[in-house]
Design a protein around this motif. Sequence first.
Motif, short mmCIF file in Angstrom:
data_model
loop_
_atom_site.label_atom_id
_atom_site.label_comp_id
_atom_site.label_asym_id
_atom_site.label_seq_id
_atom_site.Cartn_x
_atom_site.Cartn_y
_atom_site.Cartn_z
N ILE A 51 -44.45 8.24 -40.89
CA ILE A 51 -44.47 7.45 -39.66
C ILE A 51 -45.56 6.38 -39.73
O ILE A 51 -45.35 5.22 -39.35
CB ILE A 51 -44.68 8.37 -38.45
N ALA A 52 -46.74 6.76 -40.23
CA ALA A 52 -47.85 5.80 -40.29
C ALA A 52 -47.63 4.73 -41.35
O ALA A 52 -48.14 3.62 -41.23
CB ALA A 52 -49.15 6.55 -40.57
N GLY A 53 -46.85 5.06 -42.38
CA GLY A 53 -46.65 4.10 -43.47
C GLY A 53 -45.45 3.22 -43.34
O GLY A 53 -45.26 2.30 -44.14
N SER A 54 -44.59 3.49 -42.35
CA SER A 54 -43.37 2.72 -42.21
C SER A 54 -43.08 2.45 -40.74
O SER A 54 -42.93 3.39 -39.95
CB SER A 54 -42.19 3.46 -42.86
N LYS A 55 -42.99 1.18 -40.37
CA LYS A 55 -42.64 0.83 -39.00
C LYS A 55 -41.22 1.27 -38.66
O LYS A 55 -40.92 1.63 -37.53
CB LYS A 55 -42.77 -0.68 -38.81
N THR A 56 -40.34 1.24 -39.67
CA THR A 56 -38.96 1.66 -39.44
C THR A 56 -38.90 3.14 -39.10
O THR A 56 -38.23 3.55 -38.15
CB THR A 56 -38.11 1.37 -40.69
N MET A 57 -39.61 3.96 -39.89
CA MET A 57 -39.65 5.40 -39.62
C MET A 57 -40.26 5.68 -38.26
O MET A 57 -39.79 6.56 -37.52
CB MET A 57 -40.43 6.11 -40.72
N GLU A 58 -41.29 4.93 -37.91
CA GLU A 58 -41.94 5.14 -36.62
C GLU A 58 -40.98 4.84 -35.47
O GLU A 58 -40.92 5.57 -34.48
CB GLU A 58 -43.18 4.26 -36.51
N SER A 59 -40.22 3.76 -35.61
CA SER A 59 -39.31 3.38 -34.52
C SER A 59 -38.17 4.37 -34.36
O SER A 59 -37.66 4.55 -33.25
CB SER A 59 -38.75 1.98 -34.79
N TYR A 60 -37.76 5.02 -35.45
CA TYR A 60 -36.66 5.98 -35.38
C TYR A 60 -37.12 7.39 -35.01
O TYR A 60 -36.50 8.07 -34.18
CB TYR A 60 -35.91 6.04 -36.72
N TYR B 167 -40.50 8.69 -34.20
CA TYR B 167 -41.55 8.98 -33.21
C TYR B 167 -40.98 9.20 -31.80
O TYR B 167 -41.37 10.16 -31.12
CB TYR B 167 -42.57 7.86 -33.22
N PRO B 168 -40.08 8.34 -31.32
CA PRO B 168 -39.52 8.60 -29.97
C PRO B 168 -38.79 9.94 -29.88
O PRO B 168 -38.84 10.60 -28.84
CB PRO B 168 -38.55 7.43 -29.76
N LEU B 169 -38.11 10.34 -30.96
CA LEU B 169 -37.42 11.63 -30.94
C LEU B 169 -38.40 12.79 -30.87
O LEU B 169 -38.12 13.81 -30.22
CB LEU B 169 -36.53 11.76 -32.18
N LEU B 170 -39.54 12.65 -31.54
CA LEU B 170 -40.55 13.71 -31.46
C LEU B 170 -41.09 13.84 -30.04
O LEU B 170 -41.27 14.96 -29.54
CB LEU B 170 -41.70 13.40 -32.42
N VAL B 171 -41.34 12.71 -29.39
CA VAL B 171 -41.82 12.75 -28.01
C VAL B 171 -40.76 13.35 -27.10
O VAL B 171 -41.05 14.17 -26.20
CB VAL B 171 -42.20 11.34 -27.54
N PHE B 172 -39.50 12.99 -27.34
CA PHE B 172 -38.40 13.55 -26.54
C PHE B 172 -38.30 15.05 -26.73
O PHE B 172 -38.06 15.80 -25.77
CB PHE B 172 -37.09 12.87 -26.95
N SER B 173 -38.48 15.52 -27.96
CA SER B 173 -38.37 16.96 -28.23
C SER B 173 -39.45 17.75 -27.51
O SER B 173 -39.24 18.91 -27.16
CB SER B 173 -38.44 17.22 -29.73
#
Length: 273
Positions: A92-101, A103-109
Amino acid sequence: MAELKPQSVVSKMLNAAWVRPFLFLVFIVVAWDLAIRLFKIPAYQIPAPGDVLAVLRTEWPELLRQSWPTTYATVCGFLLSALFGIPVAMLIAGSKTMESYVYPLLVFSQSVPKIAIAPLFVVWFGFGIIPKVISAFLLGFFPVVVSAVQGFKSVDPDMVDLARAMQGSRFRVFLAVNLPHALPAIFSGLKVSVTLAVVGAVVGEFVGEFVGSNSGIGYVMQRSIGTFDLPTMFAALVILALLGVILFWIVDRVEKLVIPWHVSQREDVIFAS
Protein backbone atom coordinates in the motif's frame (compact mmCIF):
# COMPACT_ATOMS: atom_id res chain seq x y z
CA MET A 1 25.64 10.33 54.25
CA ALA A 2 24.52 6.97 55.63
CA GLU A 3 21.02 8.34 56.26
CA LEU A 4 20.56 9.27 52.59
CA LYS A 5 20.98 5.71 51.32
CA PRO A 6 17.58 4.38 52.54
CA GLN A 7 15.86 7.36 50.91
CA SER A 8 17.57 6.70 47.61
CA VAL A 9 16.54 3.03 47.77
CA VAL A 10 12.93 3.96 48.47
CA SER A 11 13.02 6.52 45.68
CA LYS A 12 14.33 3.92 43.24
CA MET A 13 11.61 1.48 44.28
CA LEU A 14 8.87 4.07 43.79
CA ASN A 15 10.27 4.99 40.38
CA ALA A 16 10.37 1.37 39.21
CA ALA A 17 8.22 0.71 36.15
CA TRP A 18 5.99 -1.86 37.87
CA VAL A 19 5.50 -0.16 41.28
CA ARG A 20 3.24 2.72 40.28
CA PRO A 21 0.78 0.62 38.25
CA PHE A 22 0.69 -1.88 41.13
CA LEU A 23 -0.06 0.86 43.65
CA PHE A 24 -2.78 2.27 41.42
CA LEU A 25 -4.26 -1.23 41.05
CA VAL A 26 -4.33 -1.60 44.83
CA PHE A 27 -6.10 1.77 45.06
CA ILE A 28 -8.73 0.62 42.55
CA VAL A 29 -9.35 -2.62 44.44
CA VAL A 30 -9.68 -0.78 47.76
CA ALA A 31 -12.06 1.78 46.22
CA TRP A 32 -14.05 -1.08 44.67
CA ASP A 33 -14.41 -2.80 48.03
CA LEU A 34 -15.32 0.43 49.85
CA ALA A 35 -17.96 1.30 47.22
CA ILE A 36 -19.63 -2.07 47.70
CA ARG A 37 -19.67 -1.66 51.48
CA LEU A 38 -20.81 1.99 51.50
CA PHE A 39 -23.54 1.69 48.86
CA LYS A 40 -24.48 -1.87 49.88
CA ILE A 41 -24.30 -3.16 46.32
CA PRO A 42 -25.68 -6.72 46.18
CA ALA A 43 -23.38 -9.56 45.16
CA TYR A 44 -25.53 -10.47 42.16
CA GLN A 45 -24.64 -7.10 40.60
CA ILE A 46 -20.96 -6.65 41.49
CA PRO A 47 -18.95 -9.20 43.48
CA ALA A 48 -16.61 -8.13 46.24
CA PRO A 49 -12.87 -8.25 45.52
CA GLY A 50 -12.46 -10.87 48.25
CA ASP A 51 -14.89 -13.20 46.45
CA VAL A 52 -13.00 -12.78 43.17
CA LEU A 53 -9.68 -13.47 44.89
CA ALA A 54 -11.18 -16.56 46.52
CA VAL A 55 -12.23 -17.90 43.12
CA LEU A 56 -8.77 -17.17 41.70
CA ARG A 57 -7.19 -19.08 44.60
CA THR A 58 -9.49 -22.11 44.54
CA GLU A 59 -10.15 -22.37 40.78
CA TRP A 60 -6.67 -21.38 39.60
CA PRO A 61 -5.80 -24.79 38.06
CA GLU A 62 -9.04 -24.84 36.04
CA LEU A 63 -8.67 -21.20 34.97
CA LEU A 64 -5.08 -21.85 33.94
CA ARG A 65 -6.14 -24.89 31.93
CA GLN A 66 -8.87 -22.91 30.18
CA SER A 67 -6.48 -20.05 29.43
CA TRP A 68 -4.22 -22.18 27.21
CA PRO A 69 -6.67 -22.44 24.26
CA THR A 70 -7.29 -18.69 24.46
CA THR A 71 -3.56 -17.96 24.59
CA TYR A 72 -2.85 -20.29 21.66
CA ALA A 73 -5.56 -18.70 19.50
CA THR A 74 -4.40 -15.21 20.47
CA VAL A 75 -0.74 -15.83 19.65
CA CYS A 76 -1.53 -17.56 16.36
CA GLY A 77 -3.92 -14.78 15.29
CA PHE A 78 -1.40 -12.11 16.28
CA LEU A 79 1.46 -13.77 14.38
CA LEU A 80 -0.75 -14.05 11.30
CA SER A 81 -1.61 -10.36 11.64
CA ALA A 82 2.07 -9.46 11.61
CA LEU A 83 2.92 -11.96 8.87
CA PHE A 84 0.27 -10.63 6.48
CA GLY A 85 -0.18 -7.07 7.73
CA ILE A 86 3.37 -5.82 7.22
CA PRO A 87 3.70 -7.02 3.57
CA VAL A 88 0.26 -5.58 2.77
CA ALA A 89 1.36 -2.27 4.29
CA MET A 90 4.51 -2.34 2.15
CA LEU A 91 2.41 -2.78 -0.98
CA ILE A 92 0.00 0.00 0.00
CA ALA A 93 2.78 2.43 0.90
CA GLY A 94 4.77 1.64 -2.23
CA SER A 95 1.98 1.84 -4.78
CA LYS A 96 -0.70 4.49 -5.19
CA THR A 97 -2.72 2.01 -7.24
CA MET A 98 -2.69 -0.58 -4.47
CA GLU A 99 -3.59 2.08 -1.94
CA SER A 100 -6.58 3.26 -3.96
CA TYR A 101 -7.90 -0.29 -4.37
CA VAL A 102 -7.04 -2.02 -1.08
CA TYR A 103 -7.03 0.67 1.63
CA PRO A 104 -10.74 1.62 1.34
CA LEU A 105 -11.69 -2.06 1.52
CA LEU A 106 -9.67 -2.48 4.70
CA VAL A 107 -11.45 0.47 6.29
CA PHE A 108 -14.79 -0.94 5.15
CA SER A 109 -13.98 -4.34 6.65
CA GLN A 110 -13.34 -2.74 10.03
CA SER A 111 -16.88 -1.36 10.15
CA VAL A 112 -18.31 -4.90 10.05
CA PRO A 113 -18.81 -6.23 13.62
CA LYS A 114 -16.67 -9.34 14.06
CA ILE A 115 -19.19 -10.86 16.46
CA ALA A 116 -21.71 -10.79 13.58
CA ILE A 117 -19.56 -12.73 11.12
CA ALA A 118 -17.85 -15.04 13.64
CA PRO A 119 -20.61 -17.69 13.30
CA LEU A 120 -19.71 -17.98 9.62
CA PHE A 121 -16.21 -19.09 10.59
CA VAL A 122 -17.73 -21.96 12.55
CA VAL A 123 -19.81 -22.95 9.54
CA TRP A 124 -16.84 -22.77 7.19
CA PHE A 125 -14.04 -24.13 9.39
CA GLY A 126 -15.75 -26.29 12.00
CA PHE A 127 -15.72 -26.20 15.79
CA GLY A 128 -11.97 -26.34 16.43
CA ILE A 129 -9.33 -23.71 17.06
CA ILE A 130 -9.33 -22.28 13.51
CA PRO A 131 -12.40 -19.99 13.92
CA LYS A 132 -10.86 -18.50 17.07
CA VAL A 133 -7.54 -17.90 15.31
CA ILE A 134 -9.26 -16.22 12.37
CA SER A 135 -11.29 -14.01 14.70
CA ALA A 136 -8.11 -12.95 16.52
CA PHE A 137 -6.37 -12.38 13.18
CA LEU A 138 -9.12 -10.12 11.86
CA LEU A 139 -9.10 -7.88 14.92
CA GLY A 140 -5.32 -7.63 15.00
CA PHE A 141 -4.74 -7.20 11.27
CA PHE A 142 -5.99 -3.63 10.75
CA PRO A 143 -3.84 -1.86 13.41
CA VAL A 144 -0.71 -3.49 12.00
CA VAL A 145 -1.51 -2.35 8.46
CA VAL A 146 -2.43 1.22 9.40
CA SER A 147 0.63 1.75 11.61
CA ALA A 148 3.02 0.13 9.14
CA VAL A 149 1.66 2.19 6.24
CA GLN A 150 2.17 5.36 8.27
CA GLY A 151 5.69 4.25 9.12
CA PHE A 152 6.70 3.46 5.54
CA LYS A 153 5.17 6.69 4.24
CA SER A 154 7.02 8.81 6.79
CA VAL A 155 10.45 7.85 5.45
CA ASP A 156 12.40 10.93 4.34
CA PRO A 157 12.58 10.84 0.50
CA ASP A 158 15.96 12.59 0.59
CA MET A 159 17.43 9.70 2.57
CA VAL A 160 16.10 7.21 0.03
CA ASP A 161 17.48 9.26 -2.88
CA LEU A 162 20.87 9.51 -1.16
CA ALA A 163 21.01 5.74 -0.61
CA ARG A 164 20.10 5.08 -4.25
CA ALA A 165 22.71 7.60 -5.42
CA MET A 166 25.30 5.50 -3.58
CA GLN A 167 24.55 2.61 -5.96
CA GLY A 168 22.26 0.87 -3.51
CA SER A 169 19.79 -1.66 -4.87
CA ARG A 170 16.10 -1.32 -4.02
CA PHE A 171 16.32 -4.23 -1.58
CA ARG A 172 19.38 -2.81 0.19
CA VAL A 173 17.82 0.64 0.37
CA PHE A 174 14.70 -0.89 1.87
CA LEU A 175 16.71 -2.76 4.53
CA ALA A 176 18.97 0.18 5.33
CA VAL A 177 16.51 3.08 5.20
CA ASN A 178 12.82 2.25 4.81
CA LEU A 179 12.48 -0.63 7.26
CA PRO A 180 14.47 0.84 10.18
CA HIS A 181 12.60 4.14 9.85
CA ALA A 182 9.22 2.34 9.85
CA LEU A 183 9.96 -0.09 12.71
CA PRO A 184 8.82 2.25 15.55
CA ALA A 185 5.43 2.70 13.89
CA ILE A 186 5.22 -1.03 13.12
CA PHE A 187 5.81 -1.93 16.75
CA SER A 188 3.17 0.58 17.84
CA GLY A 189 0.70 -1.27 15.63
CA LEU A 190 1.87 -4.64 16.95
CA LYS A 191 1.23 -3.53 20.54
CA VAL A 192 -2.34 -2.57 19.69
CA SER A 193 -2.76 -5.73 17.63
CA VAL A 194 -1.70 -8.14 20.36
CA THR A 195 -4.27 -6.75 22.81
CA LEU A 196 -7.04 -6.81 20.20
CA ALA A 197 -6.09 -10.38 19.32
CA VAL A 198 -7.06 -11.36 22.87
CA VAL A 199 -10.49 -9.82 22.29
CA GLY A 200 -10.79 -11.60 18.95
CA ALA A 201 -9.98 -14.98 20.47
CA VAL A 202 -12.64 -14.47 23.16
CA VAL A 203 -15.19 -13.45 20.51
CA GLY A 204 -14.48 -16.72 18.72
CA GLU A 205 -14.96 -18.62 21.98
CA PHE A 206 -18.25 -16.83 22.65
CA VAL A 207 -19.57 -18.05 19.32
CA GLY A 208 -18.10 -21.52 19.80
CA GLU A 209 -19.86 -21.87 23.15
CA PHE A 210 -23.24 -21.70 21.41
CA VAL A 211 -22.31 -24.60 19.12
CA GLY A 212 -20.86 -26.92 21.73
CA SER A 213 -17.31 -25.70 22.31
CA ASN A 214 -16.23 -26.14 25.94
CA SER A 215 -12.76 -24.64 26.19
CA GLY A 216 -11.23 -21.23 26.65
CA ILE A 217 -11.73 -18.26 28.93
CA GLY A 218 -14.61 -17.09 26.74
CA TYR A 219 -16.40 -20.36 27.48
CA VAL A 220 -15.82 -19.83 31.23
CA MET A 221 -17.31 -16.34 31.00
CA GLN A 222 -20.37 -17.50 29.08
CA ARG A 223 -20.96 -20.34 31.53
CA SER A 224 -20.59 -17.95 34.48
CA ILE A 225 -23.04 -15.48 32.97
CA GLY A 226 -25.57 -18.28 32.45
CA THR A 227 -25.37 -19.30 36.11
CA PHE A 228 -24.99 -15.73 37.49
CA ASP A 229 -21.63 -16.73 38.95
CA LEU A 230 -20.18 -13.22 38.88
CA PRO A 231 -17.04 -13.93 40.96
CA THR A 232 -15.94 -16.55 38.42
CA MET A 233 -16.73 -14.20 35.53
CA PHE A 234 -14.65 -11.43 37.11
CA ALA A 235 -11.86 -13.92 37.76
CA ALA A 236 -11.93 -14.81 34.06
CA LEU A 237 -11.69 -11.11 33.22
CA VAL A 238 -8.63 -10.85 35.46
CA ILE A 239 -7.03 -13.76 33.58
CA LEU A 240 -7.74 -12.05 30.24
CA ALA A 241 -6.28 -8.78 31.52
CA LEU A 242 -3.13 -10.58 32.69
CA LEU A 243 -2.85 -12.31 29.33
CA GLY A 244 -3.07 -9.00 27.48
CA VAL A 245 -0.51 -7.35 29.77
CA ILE A 246 1.97 -10.22 29.42
CA LEU A 247 1.71 -10.33 25.63
CA PHE A 248 2.01 -6.53 25.43
CA TRP A 249 5.10 -6.69 27.64
CA ILE A 250 6.66 -9.36 25.41
CA VAL A 251 6.16 -7.20 22.30
CA ASP A 252 7.59 -4.21 24.18
CA ARG A 253 10.69 -6.24 25.16
CA VAL A 254 11.17 -7.33 21.57
CA GLU A 255 10.91 -3.70 20.46
CA LYS A 256 13.64 -2.67 22.88
CA LEU A 257 15.89 -5.42 21.53
CA VAL A 258 15.21 -4.64 17.86
CA ILE A 259 15.35 -0.82 17.91
CA PRO A 260 17.42 0.18 20.97
CA TRP A 261 18.70 3.16 18.99
CA HIS A 262 15.31 4.86 18.70
CA VAL A 263 14.59 7.90 20.85
CA SER A 264 11.49 6.24 22.36
CA GLN A 265 13.71 3.57 23.96
CA ARG A 266 16.02 6.00 25.74
CA GLU A 267 15.49 6.32 29.46
CA ASP A 268 16.98 9.81 29.68
CA VAL A 269 14.54 11.52 27.32
CA ILE A 270 13.69 15.02 28.55
CA PHE A 271 10.46 16.62 27.36
CA ALA A 272 10.98 20.31 26.89
CA SER A 273 8.43 22.92 25.98
